[in-house]
Write a protein that holds these residues in place. Structure first.
Motif, short mmCIF file in Angstrom:
data_model
loop_
_atom_site.label_atom_id
_atom_site.label_comp_id
_atom_site.label_asym_id
_atom_site.label_seq_id
_atom_site.Cartn_x
_atom_site.Cartn_y
_atom_site.Cartn_z
N ILE A 1 5.96 4.89 6.55
CA ILE A 1 6.13 3.85 7.57
C ILE A 1 7.48 4.07 8.23
O ILE A 1 8.46 4.44 7.56
N LEU A 2 7.55 3.85 9.54
CA LEU A 2 8.84 3.84 10.24
C LEU A 2 9.00 2.51 10.96
O LEU A 2 8.14 2.13 11.77
N ILE A 3 10.11 1.83 10.67
CA ILE A 3 10.48 0.61 11.39
C ILE A 3 11.62 0.97 12.35
O ILE A 3 12.66 1.48 11.93
N GLU B 1 0.84 -1.21 0.00
CA GLU B 1 0.00 0.00 0.00
C GLU B 1 0.87 1.26 0.00
O GLU B 1 0.60 2.23 -0.71
N ASN B 2 1.92 1.23 0.81
CA ASN B 2 2.85 2.35 0.87
C ASN B 2 3.46 2.64 -0.49
O ASN B 2 3.54 3.80 -0.92
N ILE B 3 3.89 1.61 -1.19
CA ILE B 3 4.53 1.77 -2.49
C ILE B 3 3.53 2.28 -3.52
O ILE B 3 3.83 3.20 -4.30
N LYS B 4 2.33 1.70 -3.54
CA LYS B 4 1.31 2.12 -4.51
C LYS B 4 0.95 3.59 -4.34
O LYS B 4 0.67 4.29 -5.32
N ASN B 5 0.97 4.08 -3.10
CA ASN B 5 0.59 5.46 -2.82
C ASN B 5 1.78 6.41 -2.78
O ASN B 5 1.65 7.55 -2.32
N ASP B 6 2.94 5.93 -3.26
CA ASP B 6 4.13 6.75 -3.42
C ASP B 6 4.61 7.33 -2.09
O ASP B 6 4.86 8.54 -1.97
N HIS B 7 4.76 6.48 -1.10
CA HIS B 7 5.27 6.89 0.19
C HIS B 7 6.64 6.24 0.46
O HIS B 7 7.15 5.47 -0.36
N ASP C 1 13.87 15.41 12.77
CA ASP C 1 13.65 16.64 12.01
C ASP C 1 14.61 16.79 10.84
O ASP C 1 14.40 17.67 9.99
N ARG C 2 15.65 15.98 10.78
CA ARG C 2 16.60 16.06 9.67
C ARG C 2 16.20 15.16 8.50
O ARG C 2 16.86 15.15 7.47
N TYR C 3 15.13 14.42 8.66
CA TYR C 3 14.66 13.50 7.62
C TYR C 3 13.27 13.91 7.15
O TYR C 3 12.58 14.68 7.81
N CYS C 4 12.90 13.39 5.99
CA CYS C 4 11.64 13.79 5.36
C CYS C 4 10.55 12.76 5.66
O CYS C 4 10.34 11.82 4.88
N PHE C 5 9.89 12.93 6.77
CA PHE C 5 8.75 12.08 7.13
C PHE C 5 7.46 12.76 6.68
O PHE C 5 7.27 13.95 6.96
N ARG C 6 6.60 11.99 6.03
CA ARG C 6 5.32 12.54 5.58
C ARG C 6 4.19 11.58 5.93
O ARG C 6 4.40 10.38 6.11
N ASP C 7 3.00 12.13 6.01
CA ASP C 7 1.82 11.33 6.28
C ASP C 7 1.71 10.20 5.26
O ASP C 7 1.86 10.44 4.05
N GLY C 8 1.46 9.00 5.72
CA GLY C 8 1.39 7.84 4.84
C GLY C 8 2.65 7.01 4.81
O GLY C 8 2.66 5.90 4.27
N SER D 1 14.36 13.41 -3.35
CA SER D 1 13.96 14.54 -2.52
C SER D 1 13.46 14.11 -1.15
O SER D 1 13.35 14.92 -0.23
N ARG D 2 13.20 12.79 -1.01
CA ARG D 2 12.65 12.28 0.26
C ARG D 2 13.54 11.26 0.95
O ARG D 2 13.26 10.85 2.08
#
Length: 240
Positions: A108-110, A34-40, A99-106, A235-236
């Motif tokens: 995943i963090l392991i 799902e993450n990949i399909k939604n470009d996260h 804060d030094r990384y690009c986390f966005r809604d959608g 960019s992410r």
């Protein structure tokens, strides 16, 4: 059976985590797809030797291109093993790294932590969950359940996330004993085994749906070019 005891112990460990974690493998594979399909992006964070699991998933032949390994010098033993061991116990460092990384809604963090008791991985999970990121702990569940948190909240990593995966190793991360000394660490092996399986199962889901597969080819095989994948995610993904 193998000739070497450590190999036999690893084989038993792999069977153990297959049996105990297979439902979670399926669930996380669906989340990855799902993450990949939604470009996260899939972010992976660990301190000490746990960071190697992030390296395994990051920018490798046959691996996902949308993986961001969170690699901060303060969390890595490369810049001083005792130093990083002390810093992972400190509160307040996780926000600086996050804060030094690009986390966005959608996304995943392991978060990988064998003990699940130190402040830095716990606070990384807390911050991500607060921001609406789907959080996964990869930890030694038995040991963590029977240890005291080093975070002021009293919480351990498995208590701060959406999904818990158990690496299945004995307490102390030793699969065998030699001369009265425990040795044969297994957490890196079982963690990589689990997450590489999640990745391939996610790819099978995507392939069955006719979705594109954002997978790096080996740069040492002629005729393949990964530039389009780098351009899509650079960019992410901080360390591209």
């Amino acid at each position: 059976m193998y000739e070497f005891e450590s190999m036999n112990q690893v084989e038993e460990l792999f069977q153990k985590v297959h049996d105990s974690e297979k439902d979670k493998i399926r669930l996380l594979a669906e989340k990855f797809a799902e993450n990949i399909k939604n470009d996260h992006i899939i972010h992976v964070f660990g301190t000490g030797h746990s960071h190697m699991i992030g390296i395994e998933l990051f920018c490798r032949a046959g691996g996902l291109a949308n993986v961001d390994a969170v690699l901060d010098p303060d969390a890595l033993p490369n810049f001083g093993a005792r130093r990083s061991g002390a810093l992972e116990k400190l509160t307040g460092l996780a926000d600086i790294i996050y804060d030094r990384y690009c986390f966005r809604d959608g996304d995943i963090l392991i978060v990988i932590s064998n003990s699940g008791r130190n402040a830095l991985p716990i606070e990384m999970a807390m911050r991500a969950k607060k921001e609406g990121i789907y959080t996964v702990a990869l930890t030694n569940l038995h040991q963590s359940q029977n240890t005291v948190s080093r975070h002021p909240s009293g919480l351990r990593l498995f208590e701060c996330v959406d999904l818990v995966m158990d690496n299945g190793v004995p307490d102390g991360d030793s699969l065998m004993e030699v001369g009265g000394i425990k040795t044969g660490p297994g957490s890196s092996l079982s963690s990589i085994f689990l997450l590489d399986t999640v990745v391939t199962e996610a790819l099978k889901i995507l392939a069955a749906e006719g979705e594109p597969l954002p997978v790096f080819a080996s740069q040492n095989v002629d005729g393949f070019n990964n530039d389009s994948l780098y351009e899509k995610y650079e960019s992410r993904v901080k360390h591209f």
